[in-house]
Write an enzyme that holds these catalytic residues in place. Structure first.
Site, PDB file in Angstrom:
ATOM      1  N   SER A  39       0.820  -1.220   0.000  1.00 36.63           N
ATOM      2  CA  SER A  39       0.000   0.000   0.000  1.00 36.63           C
ATOM      3  C   SER A  39       0.851   1.265   0.000  1.00 36.63           C
ATOM      4  O   SER A  39       1.692   1.451   0.875  1.00 36.63           O
ATOM      5  CB  SER A  39      -0.892   0.044   1.241  1.00 36.63           C
ATOM      6  OG  SER A  39      -1.867  -0.947   1.172  1.00 36.63           O
ATOM      7  N   HIS A  92      -5.568  -9.339  -2.017  1.00 39.19           N
ATOM      8  CA  HIS A  92      -5.628  -9.713  -0.604  1.00 39.19           C
ATOM      9  C   HIS A  92      -6.747 -10.727  -0.376  1.00 39.19           C
ATOM     10  O   HIS A  92      -7.759 -10.720  -1.076  1.00 39.19           O
ATOM     11  CB  HIS A  92      -5.917  -8.491   0.271  1.00 39.19           C
ATOM     12  CG  HIS A  92      -4.915  -7.392   0.159  1.00 39.19           C
ATOM     13  ND1 HIS A  92      -4.953  -6.457  -0.849  1.00 39.19           N
ATOM     14  CD2 HIS A  92      -3.846  -7.080   0.925  1.00 39.19           C
ATOM     15  CE1 HIS A  92      -3.939  -5.616  -0.696  1.00 39.19           C
ATOM     16  NE2 HIS A  92      -3.258  -5.962   0.362  1.00 39.19           N
ATOM     17  N   TYR A  94      -8.762 -10.557   2.059  1.00 39.49           N
ATOM     18  CA  TYR A  94      -9.976  -9.850   2.506  1.00 39.49           C
ATOM     19  C   TYR A  94     -10.796  -9.286   1.349  1.00 39.49           C
ATOM     20  O   TYR A  94     -11.932  -8.869   1.539  1.00 39.49           O
ATOM     21  CB  TYR A  94      -9.635  -8.746   3.527  1.00 39.49           C
ATOM     22  CG  TYR A  94      -8.779  -7.613   3.015  1.00 39.49           C
ATOM     23  CD1 TYR A  94      -9.273  -6.659   2.137  1.00 39.49           C
ATOM     24  CD2 TYR A  94      -7.452  -7.480   3.436  1.00 39.49           C
ATOM     25  CE1 TYR A  94      -8.476  -5.625   1.673  1.00 39.49           C
ATOM     26  CE2 TYR A  94      -6.646  -6.450   2.987  1.00 39.49           C
ATOM     27  CZ  TYR A  94      -7.171  -5.519   2.102  1.00 39.49           C
ATOM     28  OH  TYR A  94      -6.372  -4.507   1.643  1.00 39.49           O
ATOM     29  N   GLU A  95     -10.211  -9.263   0.159  1.00 36.89           N
ATOM     30  CA  GLU A  95     -10.993  -8.805  -1.001  1.00 36.89           C
ATOM     31  C   GLU A  95     -11.967  -9.902  -1.464  1.00 36.89           C
ATOM     32  O   GLU A  95     -12.783  -9.663  -2.350  1.00 36.89           O
ATOM     33  CB  GLU A  95     -10.059  -8.410  -2.145  1.00 36.89           C
ATOM     34  CG  GLU A  95      -9.248  -7.151  -1.838  1.00 36.89           C
ATOM     35  CD  GLU A  95      -8.217  -6.830  -2.906  1.00 36.89           C
ATOM     36  OE1 GLU A  95      -8.551  -6.134  -3.865  1.00 36.89           O
ATOM     37  OE2 GLU A  95      -7.062  -7.308  -2.773  1.00 36.89           O
ATOM     38  N   ALA A 122       2.655  -2.594   3.996  1.00 34.29           N
ATOM     39  CA  ALA A 122       2.399  -1.632   5.072  1.00 34.29           C
ATOM     40  C   ALA A 122       1.979  -2.456   6.280  1.00 34.29           C
ATOM     41  O   ALA A 122       1.209  -3.405   6.142  1.00 34.29           O
ATOM     42  CB  ALA A 122       1.282  -0.692   4.653  1.00 34.29           C
ATOM     43  N   MET A 223      -1.897  -7.588   6.662  1.00 35.07           N
ATOM     44  CA  MET A 223      -2.949  -8.421   6.060  1.00 35.07           C
ATOM     45  C   MET A 223      -2.493  -9.053   4.740  1.00 35.07           C
ATOM     46  O   MET A 223      -3.311  -9.321   3.861  1.00 35.07           O
ATOM     47  CB  MET A 223      -4.195  -7.557   5.814  1.00 35.07           C
ATOM     48  CG  MET A 223      -4.666  -6.786   7.035  1.00 35.07           C
ATOM     49  SD  MET A 223      -5.969  -5.618   6.626  1.00 35.07           S
ATOM     50  CE  MET A 223      -6.101  -4.666   8.145  1.00 35.07           C
ATOM     51  N   SER A 224      -1.202  -9.264   4.603  1.00 36.20           N
ATOM     52  CA  SER A 224      -0.703  -9.779   3.314  1.00 36.20           C
ATOM     53  C   SER A 224       0.593 -10.559   3.521  1.00 36.20           C
ATOM     54  O   SER A 224       0.880 -11.032   4.611  1.00 36.20           O
ATOM     55  CB  SER A 224      -0.460  -8.605   2.360  1.00 36.20           C
ATOM     56  OG  SER A 224       0.631  -7.817   2.820  1.00 36.20           O
ATOM     57  N   ASN A 247       1.724   2.766  11.099  1.00 35.07           N
ATOM     58  CA  ASN A 247       1.009   3.205  12.298  1.00 35.07           C
ATOM     59  C   ASN A 247       1.489   2.339  13.455  1.00 35.07           C
ATOM     60  O   ASN A 247       2.038   1.255  13.226  1.00 35.07           O
ATOM     61  CB  ASN A 247      -0.518   3.042  12.108  1.00 35.07           C
ATOM     62  CG  ASN A 247      -0.892   1.627  11.706  1.00 35.07           C
ATOM     63  OD1 ASN A 247      -0.596   1.184  10.594  1.00 35.07           O
ATOM     64  ND2 ASN A 247      -1.522   0.906  12.609  1.00 35.07           N
ATOM     65  N   HIS A 261      -6.869   3.910   6.939  1.00 33.08           N
ATOM     66  CA  HIS A 261      -6.172   3.675   5.667  1.00 33.08           C
ATOM     67  C   HIS A 261      -5.463   4.960   5.205  1.00 33.08           C
ATOM     68  O   HIS A 261      -4.393   4.900   4.605  1.00 33.08           O
ATOM     69  CB  HIS A 261      -7.157   3.173   4.608  1.00 33.08           C
ATOM     70  CG  HIS A 261      -6.482   2.676   3.357  1.00 33.08           C
ATOM     71  ND1 HIS A 261      -5.566   1.639   3.357  1.00 33.08           N
ATOM     72  CD2 HIS A 261      -6.567   3.084   2.067  1.00 33.08           C
ATOM     73  CE1 HIS A 261      -5.128   1.431   2.127  1.00 33.08           C
ATOM     74  NE2 HIS A 261      -5.716   2.300   1.326  1.00 33.08           N
TER      75      HIS A 261
HETATM   76  N1  HPA Z   1      -2.990  -3.689  11.178  1.00 32.97           N
HETATM   77  C1  HPA Z   1      -3.103  -4.525  10.116  1.00 32.97           C
HETATM   78  N2  HPA Z   1      -2.653  -4.216   8.913  1.00 32.97           N
HETATM   79  C2  HPA Z   1      -2.064  -3.032   8.739  1.00 32.97           C
HETATM   80  C3  HPA Z   1      -1.919  -2.122   9.790  1.00 32.97           C
HETATM   81  C4  HPA Z   1      -2.400  -2.470  11.073  1.00 32.97           C
HETATM   82  O1  HPA Z   1      -2.312  -1.710  12.070  1.00 32.97           O
HETATM   83  N3  HPA Z   1      -1.286  -1.024   9.283  1.00 32.97           N
HETATM   84  C5  HPA Z   1      -1.059  -1.282   7.975  1.00 32.97           C
HETATM   85  N4  HPA Z   1      -1.527  -2.500   7.627  1.00 32.97           N
END
Ligand code: HPA
Length: 287
Positions: A39, A92, A94-95, A122, A223-224, A247, A261
């Site tokens: 991302s 992904h 989740y898609e 990310a 998530m990947s 984050n 996001h």
């Molecule tokens: N959690 C899950 N996936 C993520 C996060 C997170 O805090 N930040 C970026 N991808």
């Protein structure tokens, strides 16, 4: 059940073959390194020389990347002198795509001649020492999605790609990790190292889940990546993994602002040049 999994294998083989035929027809150059950009990290693809862009939507059997910040195309060409295929965006779980389809590009890359993979993402920082915009070299992973029964290698084994029971002790290549650490040091980047844990998403985690993830030894959560690494290792590709910390985890509800996001995309802009510097140094010496 046997028939269902057998037909998945048939679909998978046909999908690989159809995608490879299509890609070779458009651009016959062999691939050496597959680079997956997470991302907000897509800008590295702008550096590719003699670039040919091929949208996933045009490739038979491919799912589309529907996430904002994911362009959804291969950029094929030469990066820092090395023949590469860059995935500008990924699919992904989740898609809603099955994991064989999420990881189809990795098997296609193997069939196109790739021997190495650089995978980026990310991720949320769980390790208390991590800051937003840090880069973490992935040393190992925890596949919680796999432990819940979803693994791209489930189903009849593709023997021509790899063994039924691939081992994962050095999923993230020790030599490539060392080179990346040296590259970061040379570029003055403070490189973090740690364990990446994969969740299905798409929701971010609750504070209790984050405390659980920290307790089981995770340093960053995303998530990947893990599915792609499993398929790459199964097929014998050597893997380098880098997480951009977009984050930091709130381990209790009253700690800082919740993740979004938008925040992920903003931090990625600071992370991209660091990943760029590491890849520029490592790529020419990785083959
Ligand atoms: N959690 C899950 N996936 C993520 C996060 C997170 O805090 N930040 C970026 N991808």
């Amino acid at each position: 059940m046997a028939n269902v999994t057998a037909s998945i294998q048939q679909t998978l083989r046909e999908s690989i073959e159809a995608a490879v035929t299509h890609l070779r027809h458009l651009d016959a150059r062999p691939w050496r390194v597959l680079i997956i950009l997470g991302s907000g990290l897509g800008a590295l693809a702008d550096e590719v020389a003699d670039a040919k862009r091929i949208p996933y939507a045009d490739i038979p059997g491919f799912a589309r990347s529907t996430v904002q910040g994911h362009k959804g195309q291969f950029v094929i060409g030469t990066l820092f002198g090395v023949p590469v295929a860059i995935m500008q965006g990924r699919m992904h779980f989740y898609e809603g795509y099955p994991l064989w389809q999420v990881t189809l590009p990795v098997r296609v890359a193997r069939a196109m001649g790739a021997t190495h993979m650089i995978v980026t993402n990310a991720a949320g920082g769980i390790n208390r020492a991590f800051n937003i915009a840090d880069v973490m070299l992935i040393t190992d992973h925890i596949n919680l999605v796999g432990m819940a029964g979803h693994n791209p290698l489930i189903g009849p084994n593709l023997d021509e790609y790899g063994p039924r029971f691939p081992e994962m002790t050095t999923a993230y290549d020790p030599e490539l990790r060392q080179r990346a650490a040296q590259a970061a040091q040379a570029a003055g980047i403070e490189l973090r190292q740690g364990v990446y844990v994969c969740l299905a998403g798409p929701n971010f985690e609750t504070p209790a889940e984050l405390r659980f993830l920290r307790a089981i030894g995770a340093d960053a959560v995303g998530m990947s990546t893990v599915h792609e690494v499993l398929v790459a290792r199964h097929a014998g590709l050597r893997v380098l993994g880098l997480s951009g910390i977009t984050n930091v985890a709130r381990l209790s509800a009253d700690e800082g602002a919740p993740p979004s996001h938008e925040e992920v995309m903003q931090a990625s802009a600071q992370i991209a040049p660091k990943i760029f510097a590491i890849v520029r140094d490592v790529l020419p010496q990785m083959l």
